[in-house]
Design a protein around this motif. Structure first.
Motif, mmCIF file in Angstrom:
data_model
loop_
_atom_site.group_PDB
_atom_site.id
_atom_site.type_symbol
_atom_site.label_atom_id
_atom_site.label_comp_id
_atom_site.label_asym_id
_atom_site.label_seq_id
_atom_site.Cartn_x
_atom_site.Cartn_y
_atom_site.Cartn_z
ATOM 1 N N CYS A 59 4.405 12.667 -10.247
ATOM 2 C CA CYS A 59 4.355 11.223 -10.508
ATOM 3 C C CYS A 59 4.152 10.469 -9.195
ATOM 4 O O CYS A 59 3.320 9.560 -9.108
ATOM 5 C CB CYS A 59 5.638 10.731 -11.155
ATOM 6 N N PHE A 60 4.936 10.845 -8.183
ATOM 7 C CA PHE A 60 4.826 10.205 -6.867
ATOM 8 C C PHE A 60 3.390 10.256 -6.364
ATOM 9 O O PHE A 60 2.803 9.247 -5.955
ATOM 10 C CB PHE A 60 5.774 10.900 -5.874
ATOM 11 N N ASN A 61 2.796 11.445 -6.454
ATOM 12 C CA ASN A 61 1.434 11.646 -5.959
ATOM 13 C C ASN A 61 0.438 10.786 -6.740
ATOM 14 O O ASN A 61 -0.456 10.155 -6.164
ATOM 15 C CB ASN A 61 1.084 13.128 -6.077
ATOM 16 N N ARG A 62 0.587 10.757 -8.054
ATOM 17 C CA ARG A 62 -0.348 9.976 -8.878
ATOM 18 C C ARG A 62 -0.178 8.474 -8.601
ATOM 19 O O ARG A 62 -1.150 7.723 -8.575
ATOM 20 C CB ARG A 62 -0.140 10.258 -10.364
ATOM 21 N N LEU A 63 1.071 8.028 -8.416
ATOM 22 C CA LEU A 63 1.304 6.610 -8.135
ATOM 23 C C LEU A 63 0.737 6.235 -6.764
ATOM 24 O O LEU A 63 0.127 5.181 -6.600
ATOM 25 C CB LEU A 63 2.802 6.285 -8.210
ATOM 26 N N LYS A 64 0.902 7.139 -5.787
ATOM 27 C CA LYS A 64 0.351 6.865 -4.449
ATOM 28 C C LYS A 64 -1.184 6.861 -4.486
ATOM 29 O O LYS A 64 -1.828 6.070 -3.793
ATOM 30 C CB LYS A 64 0.843 7.919 -3.445
ATOM 31 N N THR A 65 -1.750 7.771 -5.294
ATOM 32 C CA THR A 65 -3.209 7.812 -5.424
ATOM 33 C C THR A 65 -3.717 6.496 -6.014
ATOM 34 O O THR A 65 -4.702 5.912 -5.532
ATOM 35 C CB THR A 65 -3.635 8.988 -6.340
ATOM 36 N N ALA A 66 -3.007 6.024 -7.048
ATOM 37 C CA ALA A 66 -3.408 4.759 -7.668
ATOM 38 C C ALA A 66 -3.234 3.596 -6.688
ATOM 39 O O ALA A 66 -4.070 2.689 -6.641
ATOM 40 C CB ALA A 66 -2.596 4.508 -8.931
ATOM 41 N N ALA A 67 -2.164 3.647 -5.901
ATOM 42 C CA ALA A 67 -1.922 2.568 -4.943
ATOM 43 C C ALA A 67 -3.098 2.451 -3.977
ATOM 44 O O ALA A 67 -3.538 1.345 -3.622
ATOM 45 C CB ALA A 67 -0.623 2.818 -4.176
ATOM 46 N N GLN A 68 -3.613 3.622 -3.565
ATOM 47 C CA GLN A 68 -4.748 3.591 -2.641
ATOM 48 C C GLN A 68 -6.002 3.052 -3.346
ATOM 49 O O GLN A 68 -6.735 2.239 -2.794
ATOM 50 C CB GLN A 68 -4.995 4.992 -2.081
ATOM 51 N N ALA A 69 -6.224 3.527 -4.589
ATOM 52 C CA ALA A 69 -7.418 3.086 -5.317
ATOM 53 C C ALA A 69 -7.365 1.576 -5.605
ATOM 54 O O ALA A 69 -8.380 0.883 -5.514
ATOM 55 C CB ALA A 69 -7.553 3.864 -6.620
ATOM 56 N N LEU A 70 -6.169 1.081 -5.941
ATOM 57 C CA LEU A 70 -6.052 -0.329 -6.332
ATOM 58 C C LEU A 70 -6.046 -1.273 -5.135
ATOM 59 O O LEU A 70 -6.096 -2.499 -5.303
ATOM 60 C CB LEU A 70 -4.783 -0.553 -7.166
ATOM 61 N N THR A 71 -5.960 -0.722 -3.934
ATOM 62 C CA THR A 71 -6.071 -1.576 -2.748
ATOM 63 C C THR A 71 -7.375 -1.271 -2.008
ATOM 64 O O THR A 71 -7.612 -1.798 -0.927
ATOM 65 C CB THR A 71 -4.869 -1.384 -1.798
ATOM 66 N N GLN A 111 -11.813 -3.684 -8.120
ATOM 67 C CA GLN A 111 -12.299 -4.597 -9.163
ATOM 68 C C GLN A 111 -12.520 -3.888 -10.496
ATOM 69 O O GLN A 111 -12.547 -4.524 -11.542
ATOM 70 C CB GLN A 111 -13.621 -5.248 -8.723
ATOM 71 N N SER A 112 -12.709 -2.568 -10.465
ATOM 72 C CA SER A 112 -13.031 -1.876 -11.723
ATOM 73 C C SER A 112 -11.779 -1.536 -12.536
ATOM 74 O O SER A 112 -11.874 -0.867 -13.557
ATOM 75 C CB SER A 112 -13.855 -0.617 -11.435
ATOM 76 N N TYR A 113 -10.617 -1.993 -12.066
ATOM 77 C CA TYR A 113 -9.382 -1.714 -12.818
ATOM 78 C C TYR A 113 -8.749 -3.017 -13.313
ATOM 79 O O TYR A 113 -8.869 -4.056 -12.657
ATOM 80 C CB TYR A 113 -8.392 -0.948 -11.939
ATOM 81 N N ASP A 114 -8.057 -2.912 -14.456
ATOM 82 C CA ASP A 114 -7.425 -4.094 -15.046
ATOM 83 C C ASP A 114 -6.085 -4.428 -14.396
ATOM 84 O O ASP A 114 -5.479 -5.430 -14.718
ATOM 85 C CB ASP A 114 -7.171 -3.874 -16.549
ATOM 86 N N TYR A 115 -5.597 -3.543 -13.533
ATOM 87 C CA TYR A 115 -4.262 -3.744 -12.962
ATOM 88 C C TYR A 115 -4.355 -4.045 -11.476
ATOM 89 O O TYR A 115 -5.050 -3.342 -10.738
ATOM 90 C CB TYR A 115 -3.389 -2.514 -13.211
ATOM 91 N N ALA A 116 -3.659 -5.084 -11.066
ATOM 92 C CA ALA A 116 -3.704 -5.501 -9.663
ATOM 93 C C ALA A 116 -2.449 -5.024 -8.937
ATOM 94 O O ALA A 116 -1.341 -5.066 -9.489
ATOM 95 C CB ALA A 116 -3.807 -7.018 -9.575
ATOM 96 N N PHE A 117 -2.632 -4.530 -7.739
ATOM 97 C CA PHE A 117 -1.511 -4.091 -6.905
ATOM 98 C C PHE A 117 -1.840 -4.467 -5.472
ATOM 99 O O PHE A 117 -2.891 -4.101 -4.949
ATOM 100 C CB PHE A 117 -1.328 -2.574 -7.059
ATOM 101 N N GLN A 118 -0.951 -5.234 -4.850
ATOM 102 C CA GLN A 118 -1.222 -5.687 -3.481
ATOM 103 C C GLN A 118 -0.722 -4.693 -2.437
ATOM 104 O O GLN A 118 -1.112 -4.758 -1.278
ATOM 105 C CB GLN A 118 -0.554 -7.047 -3.209
ATOM 106 N N GLY A 119 0.174 -3.830 -2.821
ATOM 107 C CA GLY A 119 0.759 -2.913 -1.850
ATOM 108 C C GLY A 119 1.950 -3.520 -1.130
ATOM 109 O O GLY A 119 2.288 -3.115 -0.014
#
Lengths: 191, 285
Positions: free
Chosen positions: B80-92, B97-105
């Motif tokens: 889970c940690f790895n997948r969340l960190k991967t998403a954090a990188q993708a979303l920043t 723009q291609s994702y519906d979820y915003a994350f500022q980091g």
């Protein structure tokens, strides 16, 4: 596959892979560090460095049909150690998606079935319910029939019983409220 | 101290022992875990294997929720940690723009072992140990996902992580050095390609025993399952006669803190630790 004397490079393939995945496959100079650190080469039909090389020379059919991309355990050792920062494990994932899209027979059908059932389970409630996932996997993969024949099913049922007895088997699934959001995320699923 | 807690699906099932022990230990150390409201599955291996975009979005939804809560996020499951960190990188990153979820980091995402091994908590832990655990000789087995790839996990030493080593040292456990801390156990191949897991796990047992360990300590529920559930069968196939209890690091913390529930957690294991604990005088049979 590798001994085919008539290798005809599909020159656009690597460019397509790089564009879609954002991974610079062309940076590989075949040092084989990925393969040397890979824990599961014993179960592969192509080594990781060979997969990368075959992408470079446009052997699309060979890489989409190989077992290696499904045997990869996504441990990320290759990606971590590559001196040229080629995300080798990322390529394995990309090729799996492409293999499914191309409609070929997946050479590791049980592994594919497990991933598919897992994603479907997420789509159902937003969380995975282990107690429902495994029976569903057994039927979708056809493993139930083999296990019945090999008497492995007895072992599995014993394991489930012990998990239950020890309090490690949830009997009711947990769902989330925002199931619609999860369904939307999975709507474009290739699985 | 308050943090947001993302348990992950396994901690509601096969890893209830991990959930119970980490909850008790965090409470004892004054870390208040506030479960992320309406969290969803991180997507795990299945999502990143079959659908890259969904994998980022599934994990991303949790990040967006967590960021609204404003507290740092603590994740016990390394996958889970790895997948969340991967998403954090993708979303920043530049494709956000291609994702519906915003994350500022703006919030930090911690692997639980790394979180608890931070110096202030480590000092607090050391001061609270009421029953040291001499006689336990452990190898720390970290597995893959809290470390690799370091570009995602930001692990300070991905080939030689030390969070659990440092924690166990404070508990009086004799931590044995070994070279297999981050070797793969085969993870979810347990279901469809058990042969792969059995081979990898068999080697881990051999190397743990060779290092002089009488138990293995993990921070990952997939590693725990692979090392614990089939130990009998794997050793029979290998014609070995080891006895290697597989502890979560949080279970040992609980024992060392003298928490009353701590002895119950071991009953959930397939390799019962009671014989080892009694053998080194930590419990009476």
């Amino acid at each position: 596959m590798l001994s085919n004397p008539k290798l005809i490079p599909e020159v656009q393939f690597m460019a397509q892979v790089e564009q879609d995945s954002g991974i610079a496959v062309s940076a590989c100079y075949q040092c084989k560090k990925c393969t040397n650190g890979c824990p599961v080469t014993f179960a592969m039909d192509l080594y990781p460095d060979q997969v990368i090389r075959l992408v470079q020379i446009g052997q699309q059919k060979a890489v989409l049909n190989c077992s290696t991309i499904w045997v990869c355990s996504a441990c990320e050792t290759c990606t971590t150690r590559c001196p040229n920062e080629v995300d080798v494990a990322g390529i394995m994932d990309y090729l799996k998606e492409q293999a499914i899209k191309s409609g070929i027979d997946i050479p590791q059908p049980r592994t594919y079935a497990f991933h598919r059932v897992f994603l479907e389970d997420i789509g159902r409630r937003g969380r995975v319910f282990e107690g429902g996932l495994l029976p569903r996997y057994m039927f979708q993969s056809g493993e139930i029939w083999r296990k019945l024949k090999d008497r492995e099913l007895k072992d599995d049922l014993e394991l489930a019983y012990h998990l239950f007895r020890k309090g490690r088997l949830a009997l009711t699934p947990q769902g989330i409220r925002a199931r619609a959001a999860i369904k939307k995320i999975l709507a474009n699923s290739t699985g | 101290m308050q943090v947001t807690y993302y348990p992950g699906c396994s901690l509601e099932g096969t890893a209830r022992d991990y959930a119970a022990s980490l909850t008790a230990v965090c409470k004892a150390l004054g870390v208040e875990l506030i479960e992320l409201e309406d969290w969803n599955c991180c997507g795990a291996t299945a999502a990143h294997a079959l659908n890259h975009h969904a994998a980022i979005a599934l994990a991303g939804r949790n990040l967006a929720l967590a960021e609204k809560e404003g507290r740092d996020l603590v994740v016990p499951c390394p996958l889970c940690f790895n997948r969340l960190k991967t998403a954090a990188q993708a979303l920043t990153g530049d494709k956000r723009q291609s994702y519906d979820y915003a994350f500022q980091g703006d919030i930090k995402i911690y692997d639980l072992a790394d979180f608890l091994a931070q110096e202030p908590l480590l000092q607090l832990l050391a001061s609270r140990v009421s029953q040291p655990l001499p006689g336990l000789k452990a190898v720390c087995y970290y597995g893959c996902m809290a470390s690799r790839p370091p570009g995602i996990t930001e692990a300070p030493d991905h080939e030689n992580p030390t969070s659990m080593d440092r924690i166990l040292s404070k508990l009086g456990v004799e931590v044995k050095p070994w070279s297999y801390k981050t070797d793969c156990c085969g993870a979810s191949h347990l279901i469809a390609r058990r042969d792969i897991v059995f081979k990898l796990v068999g080697r881990l047992y051999d190397k743990a025993v060779e290092a002089g360990a009488n138990c293995m300590v993990v921070s990952c529920q997939m590693c725990q399952a692979n090392l614990d559930l089939y130990q009998d069968k794997i050793l029979r196939e290998l014609e070995r006669s080891y006895y290697l209890p597989i502890f979560y690091f949080t279970e040992l913390i609980g024992l060392a803190l003298g928490l009353s529930q701590a002895r119950q957690w071991g009953h959930m294991h397939f390799v019962p630790p009671a014989r080892l604990l009694a053998g080194v005088g930590l419990i009476s049979c």
